[in-house]
Design an enzyme around this catalytic site. Structure first.
Site: not given
Ligand code: ADP
Length: 297
Positions: A242, A244-245
């Site tokens: 979640a 991304g959500d």
């Molecule tokens: P999805 O869940 O759709 O694959 P992401 O993994 O790219 O999306 O995560 C969405 C956003 O959440 C990222 O652009 C970042 O800002 C934040 N995020 C995700 N994972 C991390 C992490 N391990 N540490 C810090 N921020 C994170």
């Protein structure tokens, strides 16, 4: 207000020592149900941040549907336009999680798969004062296209999170102000493995503003005129479900409050970071107070 047009699912999760082979019956461990679906998750993400949110969708006329509605409502989401469809079961995801953390997931879209353009047009009045319209791809494209078209008609910011990724028509892309894929989704949409090449390809296809989320690397954003990068916040990730959500919900809430794109991206990154520090999908989405406290640190 923010309008979210998308899916609501009940996630049915059982822990197993290992995954069963074909034809095998295993005794599993604990079983839990969790509200999910990208539409509902993004609606709750924005509502927890204090944004007024209206959801358009479908659930079945069954127990899961009733609890999905009441859970969304308890987070402040207006579900007046989530229809209870007597012709289908509520969407469910059957999830097994093994001890080594590997998942298998089967999604039965159920009522989500019957959301129609007519359902969206029937709610046209709520688009008139919308600040943002948020969409994903767990409901039929015809419903997404209707939502994007109405968002554009009434001057709302249209935001599409193209997940799960599938090819999109040039007409749909032209109605979207902000396309928000993660890296695998960008690869699929652009046919390019390289990030810069993928961004270039989508801009050439007419995407107005592209925002690519890069997990712990933050986000890249680009329009034909400008581009930039917002770093991730440094946190200890325990469950990236979640993220991304959370990002999409917070970005939409920021825009709907009249914040700049860059400020909204920063708030999206903060919400994503807070979410990965906690287990689960909806339970891990931050409140406004938590987000503000995190941003002040
Ligand atoms: P999805 O869940 O759709 O694959 P992401 O993994 O790219 O999306 O995560 C969405 C956003 O959440 C990222 O652009 C970042 O800002 C934040 N995020 C995700 N994972 C991390 C992490 N391990 N540490 C810090 N921020 C994170």
């Amino acid at each position: 207000p923010i309008i979210v047009v998308g899916s609501l699912n009940m996630d049915l999760v059982v822990r197993v020592a290992r995954h069963p082979r074909l034809g095998e019956t295993l005794l599993g461990g604990e079983f839990h149900t969790f509200p999910g679906g990208k539409g509902a998750n993004q609606a709750v993400a924005a509502a927890r941040l204090g944004a007024p949110v209206r959801m358009i969708g479908r659930v079945g006329r069954d127990d899961f549907g009733a609890s999905l509605l009441s859970i969304a409502q308890s987070d402040g989401v207006d579900t007046t336009h989530v229809r209870e469809d007597p012709g289908a079961a509520s969407g469910v995801a059957l999830i097994t999680v093994s001890e080594d953390g590997q998942n298998t997931i089967v999604v039965a879209a159920g009522a989500n798969g019957r959301l129609s353009a007519e359902d969206v047009y029937a709610a046209e009045a709520v688009f008139a004062d919308a600040g943002a319209v948020v969409m994903q791809l767990e409901v039929p494209l015809t419903a997404v296209e209707a939502a994007a078209r109405l968002g554009r008609k009434y001057g709302a910011a249209t935001i599409l999170n193209p997940a799960p990724a599938q090819p999109l028509s040039p007409e749909l892309l032209a109605w979207i102000d902000y396309l928000v894929p993660n890296q695998p989704e960008l690869r699929l949409l652009s046919g390019q493995t390289d990030l810069d090449a993928g961004i270039q390809t989508l801009l050439e296809q007419g995407v107005a503003n592209l925002i690519v989320t890069l997990g712990d690397q933050g986000v890249r954003w680009a329009s034909t005129a400008r581009q930039g990068y917002v770093p991730a916040f440094n946190v200890l990730a325990v469950d990236t479900t979640a993220a991304g959500d959370a990002f999409v919900g917070a970005f939409a809430a920021g825009l709907a409050e009249g914040r700049s794109v860059e400020e909204s991206l920063r708030r999206g990154c903060a919400a994503g970071a807070l979410t990965v520090t906690r287990a689960g999908a909806q339970p891990s989405l931050p409140t406004r107070a938590e987000l503000e406290a995190f941003l002040r640190k």
